[in-house]
Design an enzyme around this catalytic site. Structure first.
Site, short mmCIF file in Angstrom:
data_model
loop_
_atom_site.label_atom_id
_atom_site.label_comp_id
_atom_site.label_asym_id
_atom_site.label_seq_id
_atom_site.Cartn_x
_atom_site.Cartn_y
_atom_site.Cartn_z
N ILE A 158 1.43 -0.95 -0.44
CA ILE A 158 -0.05 -0.04 0.25
C ILE A 158 1.01 1.55 -0.02
O ILE A 158 1.16 1.79 -0.38
CB ILE A 158 -1.45 0.41 1.25
N ASP A 178 10.86 3.18 6.71
CA ASP A 178 10.47 1.34 6.69
C ASP A 178 12.11 1.00 7.15
O ASP A 178 13.14 1.25 7.02
CB ASP A 178 9.84 0.73 5.39
N CYS A 210 2.04 1.60 8.27
CA CYS A 210 3.02 0.85 8.74
C CYS A 210 1.80 -0.20 9.65
O CYS A 210 1.13 0.19 9.70
CB CYS A 210 4.35 1.56 9.52
N PRO A 211 2.57 -1.13 9.74
CA PRO A 211 1.89 -2.06 10.96
C PRO A 211 1.90 -1.65 12.44
O PRO A 211 2.63 -0.90 13.00
CB PRO A 211 2.14 -3.56 10.50
N THR A 237 -4.27 5.69 6.90
CA THR A 237 -5.66 4.49 6.66
C THR A 237 -4.90 2.88 7.08
O THR A 237 -4.82 2.08 6.57
CB THR A 237 -5.97 4.48 5.00
N ARG A 239 -3.74 1.80 10.85
CA ARG A 239 -3.69 1.82 12.21
C ARG A 239 -4.12 3.01 13.30
O ARG A 239 -3.81 3.81 12.85
CB ARG A 239 -3.53 0.25 12.67
N ASP A 263 -8.96 7.58 7.93
CA ASP A 263 -10.38 5.82 8.12
C ASP A 263 -9.95 5.30 9.51
O ASP A 263 -10.71 4.73 9.38
CB ASP A 263 -9.69 6.07 6.57
N GLU A 268 -12.31 2.83 17.39
CA GLU A 268 -13.18 2.97 16.91
C GLU A 268 -13.93 1.77 16.88
O GLU A 268 -14.71 1.58 16.29
CB GLU A 268 -12.51 3.04 15.31
N HIS A 300 -13.70 3.32 8.59
CA HIS A 300 -12.41 2.46 8.06
C HIS A 300 -12.89 1.70 6.63
O HIS A 300 -13.38 0.63 6.80
CB HIS A 300 -12.96 1.48 9.14
#
Length: 351
Positions: A158, A178, A210-211, A237, A239, A263, A268, A300
């Site tokens: 992404i 990264d 990123c995660p 967009t 987490r 998002d 949430e 989301h």
């Protein structure tokens, strides 16, 4: 005759059922759809099912893991990429966990850019104005993205697509960060990997891909916000917990942040994917966030395209078929996956 597994799917919406029923015509699994999210109390409903299918707000706590194991559940099939909602140590050695690592990176990347464009050119504000026959341009001025600097944090599929859209498409200078750089790809596009501090200081737009890990929780906080340019645009967009929302609100109040496109939101679970239009929002932080004219929140929905939902259903059901057919599990995860003690490389399964 091959045993066809029975599956209990939690937190199901009509669109989930539509796409899973279509793909399941090839498999013939027995699927029971529940509209309720998974909780400690309703986990027992999985008794008698071979597998459960969960979404992002279905939390497998140690108690739920114990109930699932006792109920005979053999597989947790996540129909999402993230797995921070699963207490992996509690299920390890008892229940296998599989996920959908990539359903449509294009869908999320395109929504990211949609948020950025809408905020920059004030499309969301213009929409409401013109519906009231207000065609004034006052307060709607944006800026050219061409020639500005975009910082992309996280260069998986992404993040790379967003970088290419903004860099190759809009002519922006692209800075990347990264821990596992894709150097060859970056060089081919003339993008640059830089330290986080450099990205914060030089970017006009920062996009998060990123995660969520212990290292990235509240990556955007008081300290990192203070390093950013005045007027920076932030888009998330990824987490929700990548951003300390209270810190973001303070920066918005000071006028330091130009705009925020979100998002996802760190709390949430109680609100997103549901209709609360007839109730009051009890979350004061979310309510305050929604008062800013330069904040655009979507529910989301970045993944929400026909292509993505088709891929989610196809990958999820293939994961289930692979497991019960005894094949290797390409998309299995466990808390030892990054450790030498995980057996997946040798056996095709984590345990």
């Amino acid at each position: 005759m091959k045993h066809l597994p029975s599956i209990l799917m939690y937190d199901t919406k009509p669109y989930d059922r539509e796409f899973f029923e279509s793909v399941n015509q090839r498999y013939g699994f027995t699927i029971k759809y529940l509209s309720d999210r998974l909780t400690d109390d309703n986990a027992i409903l999985a008794k008698g099912y071979d597998a459960v299918c969960l979404f992002v707000n279905d939390y497998v706590t140690p108690k739920v893991a114990e109930v699932f194991a006792s109920a005979g559940v053999k597989l947790i099939a996540l129909r999402c990429a993230g797995y921070n909602n699963i207490d992996l140590p509690s299920v390890y050695g008892k229940i296998h966990v599989v996920r959908v690592p990539a359903y449509s990176p294009h869908a999320v990347a395109e929504h990211t850019v949609a948020l950025l464009l809408a905020l920059n050119r004030k499309v969301h504000r213009a929409y409401w104005r013109t519906r009231e026959f207000n065609f004034s341009l006052t307060g709607l001025m944006g800026f050219d993205l061409h020639g500005k600097t975009a910082g992309i944090i996280g260069t998986g599929q992404i993040g790379r697509l967003v970088a290419q859209i903004l860099g190759d498409g809009f002519g922006m200078r692209i800075l990347l960060h990264d821990p596992y750089p894709a150097g060859e790809w970056a060089a081919s596009h003339r993008f640059s990997y830089v330290p986080l501090e450099t990205l914060y200081r030089e970017s006009d737009v920062i996009s998060l891909h990123c995660p969520l890990t212990p290292q990235t929780i509240h990556l955007i906080n008081d300290e990192s916000l203070s390093l950013m340019k005045k007027g920076v645009f932030i888009v998330n967009t990824g987490r929700g917990k990548l951003i300390d929302t209270k810190a973001l609100i303070q920066a918005l109040k000071r006028g330091h942040i130009g705009a925020a496109g979100l998002d996802v939101y760190e709390e949430e679970t109680e609100y997103f994917f549901e209709d609360h239009s007839d109730t009051h929002i009890q979350d004061d932080v979310l309510a305050r966030l929604l008062t800013f004219p330069n904040v655009l929140v979507t529910s989301h929905q970045a993944f929400f395209t026909r292509e993505a939902l088709t891929n989610i259903a196809e990958t999820t059901l293939k994961n289930i078929d692979d497991f019960f057919s005894g094949r290797s599990l390409e998309n299995e995860i466990c808390y030892q996956c990054d450790m030498a003690s995980c057996r997946k490389k040798e056996t095709g399964r984590c345990f």
